[in-house]
Enzyme design. Structure first.
Site, mmCIF file in Angstrom:
data_model
loop_
_atom_site.group_PDB
_atom_site.id
_atom_site.type_symbol
_atom_site.label_atom_id
_atom_site.label_comp_id
_atom_site.label_asym_id
_atom_site.label_seq_id
_atom_site.Cartn_x
_atom_site.Cartn_y
_atom_site.Cartn_z
ATOM 1 N N LYS A 198 0.880 -1.169 0.000
ATOM 2 C CA LYS A 198 0.000 0.000 0.000
ATOM 3 C C LYS A 198 0.913 1.213 0.000
ATOM 4 O O LYS A 198 1.624 1.482 0.973
ATOM 5 C CB LYS A 198 -0.904 0.002 1.231
ATOM 6 C CG LYS A 198 -1.831 1.198 1.245
ATOM 7 C CD LYS A 198 -2.573 1.347 2.559
ATOM 8 C CE LYS A 198 -3.251 2.706 2.566
ATOM 9 N NZ LYS A 198 -3.572 3.172 3.901
ATOM 10 N N GLY A 234 -8.125 9.181 9.387
ATOM 11 C CA GLY A 234 -8.442 9.271 10.811
ATOM 12 C C GLY A 234 -9.503 10.292 11.146
ATOM 13 O O GLY A 234 -9.838 10.474 12.308
ATOM 14 N N ALA A 293 -9.551 5.552 3.749
ATOM 15 C CA ALA A 293 -9.426 6.689 4.680
ATOM 16 C C ALA A 293 -10.666 7.562 4.756
ATOM 17 O O ALA A 293 -11.294 7.874 3.756
ATOM 18 C CB ALA A 293 -8.237 7.585 4.354
ATOM 19 N N GLY A 294 -10.991 7.927 5.973
ATOM 20 C CA GLY A 294 -12.056 8.885 6.222
ATOM 21 C C GLY A 294 -13.403 8.274 6.560
ATOM 22 O O GLY A 294 -14.267 8.939 7.122
ATOM 23 N N ASN A 345 -9.543 1.853 9.247
ATOM 24 C CA ASN A 345 -8.895 1.456 10.499
ATOM 25 C C ASN A 345 -9.456 2.216 11.694
ATOM 26 O O ASN A 345 -9.993 1.616 12.621
ATOM 27 C CB ASN A 345 -7.376 1.694 10.383
ATOM 28 C CG ASN A 345 -6.664 1.400 11.689
ATOM 29 O OD1 ASN A 345 -6.735 0.290 12.203
ATOM 30 N ND2 ASN A 345 -6.019 2.399 12.259
#
Lengths: 367, 256
Positions: B97, B158, B184-185, B206
């Protein structure tokens, strides 16, 4: 352009009048904002904010956890030389103090390194006193060559250097720089730094920027809280960090929050930094700079550190000796008295008990 | 539902990719993997600490998982390439990644450096999954450089702010002939479902799981949301009307 220009402007700012003007309502309003500006930072450091620490702490904790997760980076400093040509009123390494000075040779550096690495620590911070004769850049470089065999990130906390010198150390394996201005108030700075190259305020002020320019991955700055009015010093430190963050977006800027500790001499600071004040500074830093690292040293006692880890701190030192060679023998004179003497494994356990994961390694040396 | 996601020589049944950062204990990770049903997990190489007990993240990941090491911390193509090679040397497979981030304040990826690194790593045989700022032109260049997918952000890493880049991601799904993985987000399961309904090939997240009060419950919620969104996409969503459309006000006279 240097942060110095901004600092000169700030010297005309009426801090004494402005801080008391903020009201409870101002603080409540600020806490609803998603992003803080400079005026909000000033308010967060005001006496009014001191009456709302719990509400501010709730928000700061939330910001820290979403930005950094439930983790705490651990590191240990390694003191390799306490020879110093400066005379600073508040430091035990000042040349006026007569004690047997010590400088580790590379075998001793390696022994220290092995002892520290054996605790699991992978991020090391190399410290020297300021002495171009005893601990020149070439000596630092030799130390780095030894340290890189045992650690995955190497920081330096040494006298201010040139971009070229920072770059040279970077090529050897250094990826981060820690350098505290100690005090941003120039008059106080002159009073406390009596002799030696450290008297040069400007050379020190611009050094973190030179570290950024040299391509360091991470730069940590700080004011030694207590040397001058803590509200004003914290405000200027945060603006300095913000200046660096904006100008060097690829460098992770962190703030340290050292508070004056007893040492060999009899200097007593003129600004009393209570635990509440320290908490207020951490919270203000966190809300003004959500992405900045905040570093907490073993200057603070264990019972306080166990609470501060929830308020915005992202990195802490563990298993520390502030004496040269202090991990293999205990002969040296410490730079200052540490308050949290717990071992790395005790800190690790404490973090788990507090719902935080200790992070020992968060980088790989790429050069 | 026989819906296999073919990527990088693997046939995946789960379209939820998860991460390993931000957990309060690594020992939670196997349970999160089980609850999420994920088959791909990303690990920051900078955090991999092979010689250290509980903190060695790799020992908590079952061998059946596809490891997706990431280049977190890289600020240039060169740094990302070095990190990717270190990951390969550390026996973490050939998936990478790619994250190249010059901006520590918002953590937004640098597409130009990412394209440069993709060219080199794809040529070396890596399965390159580049994290990117949504941009059609950059996505096409990543495809030409040999990327196995493109991974546009929904909002900053995040931030849990959801699919703020929906319009741009939608265009990429339409126009890029590679899997589009929203990375993400994503903060809520409904946002993951939304991305999948649009036709995203997968989502990677995550923070939303790691910082939930109950990470296992949240992992299961995302598993269901991704499955639901994918099923809705495959089933063909009905057209969206602004108002009820029961009659034919303009042409009704024709049948009178």
């Amino acid at each position: 352009m240097s942060f110095y220009d901004r600092l000169l402007e700030l010297e005309r700012f009426p801090f004494r009048e402005r801080f008391p003007e903020y009201t409870d309502l101002d603080i409540q309003r600020i806490l609803t904002k998603p992003k803080m500006n400079e005026d909000d930072l000033l308010a967060l450091l005001s006496p009014a904010a001191g009456r709302h620490l719990e509400a501010i702490a709730q928000k700061a904790q939330q910001v820290t956890r979403s930005q950094f997760g439930q983790v705490m980076q651990l590191f240990t400093p390694i003191y390799v030389s306490d020879y110093c040509v400066n005379h600073c009123e508040y430091c035990s390494f000042s040349y006026i103090y007569d004690f047997p000075r010590k400088k580790l040779d590379m075998d001793e550096v390696e022994k220290e390194a092995i002892a520290i690495a054996g605790t699991g620590i992978r991020h090391i911070l190399l410290l020297t006193g300021e002495s171009p004769k005893d601990s020149p850049v070439s000596y630092m470089k030799e130390c780095v060559q030894v340290l890189r065999k045992h650690f995955s990130s190497i920081g330096i906390e040494v006298n201010p250097l040139s971009v070229q010198e920072y770059h040279e150390l970077g090529e050897a394996g250094v990826d981060s720089l820690t350098l505290f201005q100690e005090v941003y108030h120039q008059e106080t700075y002159r009073k406390l730094h009596i002799k030696g190259p450290k008297r040069n305020f400007r050379a020190r002020l611009d050094a973190p920027e030179r570290g950024c320019a040299a391509g360091y991955r991470s730069v940590t700055i700080g004011a030694l809280l207590g040397l001058h009015d803590w509200r004003q010093e914290a405000f200027i430190t945060a603006l300095h960090a913000n200046y660096l963050q904006s100008k060097y977006p690829d460098c992770e800027i962190s703030l340290s929050i050292p508070r004056f500790r007893p040492f060999l001499g009899d200097y007593h600071p003129d600004s009393d930094v209570t635990d509440s004040a320290l908490v207020q500074v951490i919270l203000a830093y966190r809300l003004f700079l959500p992405r900045a690292g905040i570093t907490l040293s073993t200057r603070e006692p264990a019972h306080l550190r166990d609470r501060l880890i929830h308020l915005g701190v992202t990195k802490m030192s563990a298993g520390v000796s502030t004496a040269v060679g202090g991990h293999v023998s205990d002969g040296g004179t410490p730079q200052f008295e540490i308050s949290d003497g717990r071992s790395v494994s005790e800190i690790r356990e404490m973090l788990y008990q507090n719902g935080l994961q200790p992070v020992f390694k968060d980088w790989d040396i790429l050069v | 539902m026989n819906d296999i996601f073919q990527i990088g020589g693997k046939a995946l049944t789960s379209r939820l990719f998860i991460g390993t950062g931000k957990y309060n204990r690594n020992t939670l990770i196997p349970e999160v993997i089980a609850a999420s049903g994920a088959e791909v997990i990303t690990v920051a190489l900078r955090r991999v600490n092979p010689e250290w007990g509980e903190e060695n993240i790799l020992q908590h990941i079952p061998g059946s998982m596809t490891l997706l090491p990431n280049t977190s911390g890289a600020r240039t193509a060169e740094e990302a390439i070095r990190i990717a090679r270190l990951a390969k040397a550390a026996d973490m497979g050939n998936w990478i990644k790619l994250e190249v981030i010059k901006d520590q304040r918002y953590l937004l990826p640098d597409n130009i450096e990412t394209i440069r690194a993709t060219e080199v790593l794809a040529a070396e045989g890596f399965v390159v999954l580049p994290y990117m700022t949504p941009d059609l032109g950059a996505a096409l260049r990543l495809r030409d450089a040999g990327a196995a997918a493109v991974m546009p952000l929904g909002s900053p890493i995040g931030s849990n702010r959801g699919l703020r880049t929906k319009e741009l991601v939608g265009i990429m799904i339409e126009e890029v002939d590679l899997p589009v993985i929203v990375d993400a987000g994503i903060g809520r399961p409904s946002e993951a479902a939304e991305a999948m309904e649009m036709g995203a090939a997968a989502v990677l997240l995550n923070t939303a799981i790691a910082t939930a009060r109950d990470p296992l419950g949240m992992a299961a919620a995302f598993r269901n949301a991704v499955t639901a969104g994918r099923l809705a996409y495959l089933s063909g969503l009905g057209p969206v009307q602004q108002e009820a459309a029961a009659s034919s006000p303009l042409t009704g006279f024709l049948s009178q």
